[in-house]
Design an enzyme around this catalytic site. Structure first.
Site, PDB file in Angstrom:
ATOM      1  N   TYR A 221      37.990  -9.886   6.728  1.00  0.00           N
ATOM      2  CA  TYR A 221      37.726 -11.228   6.182  1.00  0.00           C
ATOM      3  C   TYR A 221      36.393 -11.831   6.602  1.00  0.00           C
ATOM      4  O   TYR A 221      36.077 -12.927   6.196  1.00  0.00           O
ATOM      5  CB  TYR A 221      38.875 -12.187   6.527  1.00  0.00           C
ATOM      6  CG  TYR A 221      39.284 -12.230   7.987  1.00  0.00           C
ATOM      7  CD1 TYR A 221      38.546 -12.951   8.914  1.00  0.00           C
ATOM      8  CD2 TYR A 221      40.423 -11.558   8.422  1.00  0.00           C
ATOM      9  CE1 TYR A 221      38.928 -12.996  10.248  1.00  0.00           C
ATOM     10  CE2 TYR A 221      40.816 -11.588   9.756  1.00  0.00           C
ATOM     11  CZ  TYR A 221      40.059 -12.309  10.657  1.00  0.00           C
ATOM     12  OH  TYR A 221      40.433 -12.350  11.980  1.00  0.00           O
ATOM     13  N   LYS A 222      35.623 -11.125   7.410  1.00  0.00           N
ATOM     14  CA  LYS A 222      34.330 -11.672   7.852  1.00  0.00           C
ATOM     15  C   LYS A 222      33.228 -11.238   6.875  1.00  0.00           C
ATOM     16  O   LYS A 222      33.240 -11.644   5.722  1.00  0.00           O
ATOM     17  CB  LYS A 222      34.066 -11.262   9.295  1.00  0.00           C
ATOM     18  CG  LYS A 222      35.048 -11.962  10.246  1.00  0.00           C
ATOM     19  CD  LYS A 222      34.973 -11.444  11.664  1.00  0.00           C
ATOM     20  CE  LYS A 222      35.995 -12.196  12.532  1.00  0.00           C
ATOM     21  NZ  LYS A 222      36.352 -11.460  13.746  1.00  0.00           N
TER      22      LYS A 222
HETATM   23  C1  LIG Z   1      37.550 -11.673  14.368  1.00  0.00           C
HETATM   24  C2  LIG Z   1      37.800 -10.657  15.407  1.00  0.00           C
HETATM   25  C3  LIG Z   1      39.085 -10.132  15.597  1.00  0.00           C
HETATM   26  C4  LIG Z   1      40.217 -10.640  14.756  1.00  0.00           C
HETATM   27  O1  LIG Z   1      41.441 -10.077  15.023  1.00  0.00           O
HETATM   28  P1  LIG Z   1      42.666 -10.319  14.023  1.00  0.00           P
HETATM   29  O2  LIG Z   1      43.791  -9.592  14.650  1.00  0.00           O
HETATM   30  O3  LIG Z   1      42.267  -9.738  12.683  1.00  0.00           O
HETATM   31  O4  LIG Z   1      42.911 -11.785  13.917  1.00  0.00           O
HETATM   32  C5  LIG Z   1      39.238  -9.141  16.566  1.00  0.00           C
HETATM   33  N1  LIG Z   1      38.191  -8.706  17.302  1.00  0.00           N
HETATM   34  C6  LIG Z   1      36.945  -9.198  17.133  1.00  0.00           C
HETATM   35  C7  LIG Z   1      35.809  -8.671  17.952  1.00  0.00           C
HETATM   36  C8  LIG Z   1      36.717 -10.199  16.195  1.00  0.00           C
HETATM   37  O5  LIG Z   1      35.503 -10.701  16.039  1.00  0.00           O
END
Ligand SMILES: *Cc1c(COP(=O)(O)O)cnc(C)c1O
Length: 411
Positions: A221-222
């Protein structure tokens, strides 16, 4: 100092300029938060309408076969593979990043029997740290989670280490770690490496196989614009795939899910890393967004990201010089990802005032204003206008209004 007119001239020459029209961005918004939640593509909106109306609405359960829902983790994984230097059968898309981290960390411990240490840097994203803490605790106390400063990683790698877990681009500072070098050092100590690509995939060229990486995860989602809560992806190098007995052994990772056998038999290859029924709507949106990204050249994306960063930093440091912003990201292009952070004691309130002005970045405790650069839809003129708004908020002291100090649940 770059003028607004010069910024517009840069947009006129931008080889990626046409991609902006592929996104549905609200008017009057400058979106500098694509590193947290990528915006909606027209393709994803159209795909979702079709999947809901036709595939789910009309096709019902037959769409698992007829619309190819059952192979979506693999077909989308093969597309993501192109962006991260992986083979098409080394990536699947399913589950959240945290869940995939658990699957791969536990797999890494199995692949290095006799070794009981997980190493990571203490600036890593909290969920990565929490998953490692939870796993070592669950294993009963014989395992160690060794957390050190990023610069002390090489010294922490010894013969007891099973796996080094690193996030390639630091979520706070944007610091880019050297994947080739750290992978080599970990391998020299006999350890595996698990790379978290949450802030790399879609933001800069990644070459997992070129670096000899073992395992990787990344966020949908990023920068990949997969949509809120989009599933993440996981990578397992081909040489390891058939040696893993998944800790979360779900029916979709079984050799024959529809044989409904009482005993678990892992599927061949990467498929065994699947476990649960997939969120079809989320994966469909993600799949459509990836197609847009794959039309662009990742080298051009990186090149423009570097220029947007340089323009932003240069304008903040010249136009906002007296307002106390401290650059908290590496200045050299080779040492950073596609975001910039500035430290400021009143960072939270300033960011709230900026967001109300239509310039959307985010805040990371304790004092960082964070801005992400996504070159497919951001223009040089947006960067100019964003810093202009920031300067105005500071010069007029708008940010001091009480309402901007009220903390929201999601920052
Ligand atoms: C955004 C992010 C996550 C997100 O984890 P989710 O389980 O998908 O919410 C994990 N690790 C890093 C380094 C991130 O930047």
């Amino acid at each position: 100092m770059t003028t607004r007119q010069q910024a517009v001239a840069l947009d006129d020459k931008d080889p990626l300029a046409s991609f902006r029209a592929r996104f549905l961005l609200p008017d009057d918004v400058i979106y500098l938060d694509g590193n947290s939640l990528g915006p909606l593509t027209k393709a994803a909106k159209e795909r979702l309408q079709r999947v809901i109306g036709e595939e789910w609405g009309q096709g019902l359960i037959q769409s698992w076969n007829a619309a190819g829902w059952h192979v979506m983790p693999q077909t989308l994984g093969a597309k993501i593979a192109k962006l991260i230097g992986a083979k098409s059968d080394e990536v699947v898309c399913a589950d959240g990043t945290s869940v995939n981290l658990f699957k791969l960390l536990s797999a890494a411990l199995q692949l290095r029997p006799g070794r009981r240490v997980i190493v990571s840097d203490d600036g890593n994203f909290p969920t990565d740290l929490y998953v490692a803490q939870g796993l070592t605790k669950m294993l009963g106390g014989d395992h160690e989670f060794r957390l050190v400063g990023a610069d002390d990683i090489p010294a922490a790698l010894d013969q007891t280490v099973a796996v080094l877990m690193m996030t390639e681009v630091d979520y706070r500072s944007g610091r880019l770690h050297d994947m080739v070098d750290l992978t080599k050092k970990a391998h020299a100590a006999g350890a595996l490496v698990l790379w978290d690509l949450c802030h790399s995939a879609g933001a800069l060229p990644v070459d997992l196989n070129g670096a000899g990486a073992d395992l990787a995860v990344g966020c949908g989602y990023k920068y990949l614009n997969g949509g809120p809560g989009a599933p993440s992806f996981l990578f397992v190098a081909e040489r390891h795939q058939n040696h893993i007995h998944p800790a979360i052994a779900g029916w979709h990772g079984h050799a024959e899910p529809f044989a409904f056998e009482p005993g678990y038999r892992p599927a061949d290859g990467i498929d065994r890393m699947l476990c649960s029924t997939i969120p079809v709507l989320s994966i469909a949106a993600f799949d459509a967004a990836i197609d847009v990204m794959l039309e662009a050249d990742i080298g051009q994306i990186r090149d423009k990201s570097i220029r947007l960063f340089d323009l932003f930093v240069n304008l903040v440091e010249t136009r906002c010089a007296e307002h106390g912003f401290q650059l908290a990201s590496p200045r050299a292009a080779a040492e950073r990802g596609s975001q910039v952070s500035f430290a400021h004691a009143d960072g939270y309130a300033i960011m709230q005032a900026l967001i109300e002005r239509g310039v959307i970045g985010d805040f990371r405790a304790p004092n960082l204003l964070r801005f992400g650069f996504a070159p497919l839809y951001l223009r040089y003129q947006d960067i100019w206008d964003a810093v202009d708004a920031l300067n105005d908020i500071m010069a007029t002291e708008t940010w001091r209004q009480e309402k901007y100090a009220v903390r929201k649940a999601v920052t």
